[in-house]
Design an enzyme around this catalytic site. Sequence first.
Site, short mmCIF file in Angstrom:
data_model
loop_
_atom_site.label_atom_id
_atom_site.label_comp_id
_atom_site.label_asym_id
_atom_site.label_seq_id
_atom_site.Cartn_x
_atom_site.Cartn_y
_atom_site.Cartn_z
N THR A 1 0.82 -1.21 0.00
CA THR A 1 0.00 0.00 0.00
C THR A 1 0.85 1.26 0.00
OG1 THR A 1 -1.81 -1.11 1.12
CG2 THR A 1 -1.69 1.28 1.39
N ASP B 1 1.30 -6.33 -4.61
CA ASP B 1 0.46 -6.35 -3.41
C ASP B 1 0.91 -7.59 -2.66
OD1 ASP B 1 -1.70 -7.07 -1.63
OD2 ASP B 1 -2.93 -5.62 -2.71
N SER B 2 1.31 -7.43 -1.40
CA SER B 2 1.95 -8.56 -0.72
C SER B 2 0.99 -9.70 -0.44
CB SER B 2 2.62 -8.10 0.58
OG SER B 2 1.68 -7.99 1.63
N SER B 3 -0.30 -9.50 -0.69
CA SER B 3 -1.20 -10.63 -0.52
C SER B 3 -0.90 -11.72 -1.55
CB SER B 3 -2.67 -10.19 -0.59
OG SER B 3 -2.86 -9.37 -1.71
N THR C 1 1.66 -4.64 3.99
CA THR C 1 1.50 -5.05 5.40
C THR C 1 0.85 -6.42 5.54
OG1 THR C 1 -0.66 -3.97 5.63
CG2 THR C 1 1.30 -2.66 6.17
N ASP C 2 0.08 -6.85 4.53
CA ASP C 2 -0.68 -8.09 4.71
C ASP C 2 0.20 -9.29 5.04
OD1 ASP C 2 -3.18 -6.98 4.49
OD2 ASP C 2 -3.33 -7.32 2.33
N GLN D 1 -3.14 -22.10 19.25
CA GLN D 1 -4.02 -21.10 18.61
C GLN D 1 -4.10 -19.82 19.46
OE1 GLN D 1 -7.78 -22.75 17.36
NE2 GLN D 1 -6.80 -24.55 16.49
N CYS D 2 -3.66 -19.89 20.71
CA CYS D 2 -3.64 -18.67 21.54
C CYS D 2 -2.45 -17.81 21.11
CB CYS D 2 -3.42 -19.02 23.01
SG CYS D 2 -4.67 -20.09 23.70
N1 ASP Z 1 -2.71 -5.47 0.44
C1 ASP Z 1 -1.63 -4.58 0.83
C2 ASP Z 1 -0.34 -5.37 0.79
O1 ASP Z 1 -0.11 -6.16 1.66
C3 ASP Z 1 -1.90 -4.05 2.21
C4 ASP Z 1 -0.90 -3.08 2.75
O2 ASP Z 1 0.21 -2.90 2.26
O3 ASP Z 1 -1.23 -2.45 3.78
O4 ASP Z 1 0.43 -5.22 -0.13
#
Ligand code: ASP
Length: 348
Positions: free
Chosen positions: A17, A65-67, A97-98, A285-286
Site C-alpha cells: 500500500t 500487493d503482498s497478498s 503489510t498483509d 491457537q492462543c
Molecule cells: N494489500 C496490501 C499489501 O499487503 C496491504 C498493505 O500494504 O497495507 O500489499
Amino acid sequence: MTHSPLDPVLVIYAGGTIGMIDTPSGLAPGPDMEARVRDALATLPDDRRTALPPFTWIEVEQPIDSSGARPEDWARLAALVAEQANRHRGVVVLHGTDTLAWTASSLAYQLQGIDRPVVVTGSMAPLAQQHSDALYNLESALRYAAMPELQEVAVSFGDKLLRGSRARKWHTREPDAFESPNLDLLGKRHGNDFRLHREHSLEATQRGAPRYELGDYHGLGEQVVRVVLWPGIQPWQLAAWLGDDRVKGALIEVWGGGNVPDDTELGAVLAEASGQGKLLVAISQCPHGTIDIGHYAAGKMLADAEVVSGDDMTPESAYTKLVHLLSLPLSLEQKRRLFRTPLVGERG
Ligand code: ASP
C-alpha cells in the site's frame, strides 16, 4: 564484514500500500516510487530531515500487493539483501503489510547472523494520501536502519520496533498495526527520539557472524501446509492435508497449552505422516504463551506422533521456519532438532 558509518542505507521497494496509487481496478503499486519517497522526505522539518541517513534505492522487478507473495519472493528478497548488505550500513525493505510479518520472519532465517539492521516497513495508507502513516514509517525505518547496534531483521511500524521473527499483523486498519505477542519491543519511537532496547536484542550466538542460508525455495509453498484445528475436525479431513504426497511439512495449530481432540484416529493420521518423513510441528491457537506437548493426556498423541513443539512461536514464524528447513539438504532428525533450537530469537 566491515562497514563504515558513511555507507548509505539501501532501500528495497517490494510493493504494498505504501507505494500504491488509485487505478480503475482499485489500489495498485504505482510508478516513480523513489522520486515520491525522496519528495516526501524533503517535506520533513529540517532537524528530522538532516538526521536521516543517505540512501540508495532498488526496486524488485515487479512490486506487488503482498497478498500475492510466495516463498520464492522471500528467497529473492533475501538473496538481494545478502548480495547488497556489505555495501550498505543497513537495509530498509518497503513491503505490503498483509504478509509483511511472513517476509520478515523468512528473511530472519535466511539472513541468520546478519551484522547490521534489516528493517521491514510499510504503511496502512498510501504515501500519496493525506494523513498517511507512510512518511512517519519511512522516517523511522531509515533511522533504525542506520543504527549499527541493531543487528537483525526487524519490523518498524507506528512507534514500534519489533523482532522480525516475532511480529504479527494485529489490526486491519489502525496505524499501530503490528504486535509481537510473546516478546518485548526491540525499540520504541518517542517523538524524535528513536530508542533501541538493547537488552532485548539477539544473543551473541544468534547475531554478528553472517552465515546466510539461502536455500532453494522453489515450490515450497505447496509442500508446507498450515492446519488450524477446529472442534469436530475429522481424521479424513486431516488426512486430506497430510496424506498428499506433495506435502513435506505441516504446521498444526492446536488448543491452548498443547492439546488436541482425544481421537486416536486423528493421532494415527499424524503418526502416519511423521512415519512418511514429513516434518510436523505444533503451536497454540492462543496468541500469547507457550505450549507444552504431553502436559495433558489430550496432547500426548502429538508427542507419540513425533510432532515437534513450536513453543511460543507465531504462525508466521513457525511456517517460514518449516519452509526454510525444508529448503536445506538436512535429514529429518536434523530438521527436527533445528526447529527446536532458537536460531534468530524466534522462540523460547
Ligand atoms: N494489500 C496490501 C499489501 O499487503 C496491504 C498493505 O500494504 O497495507 O500489499
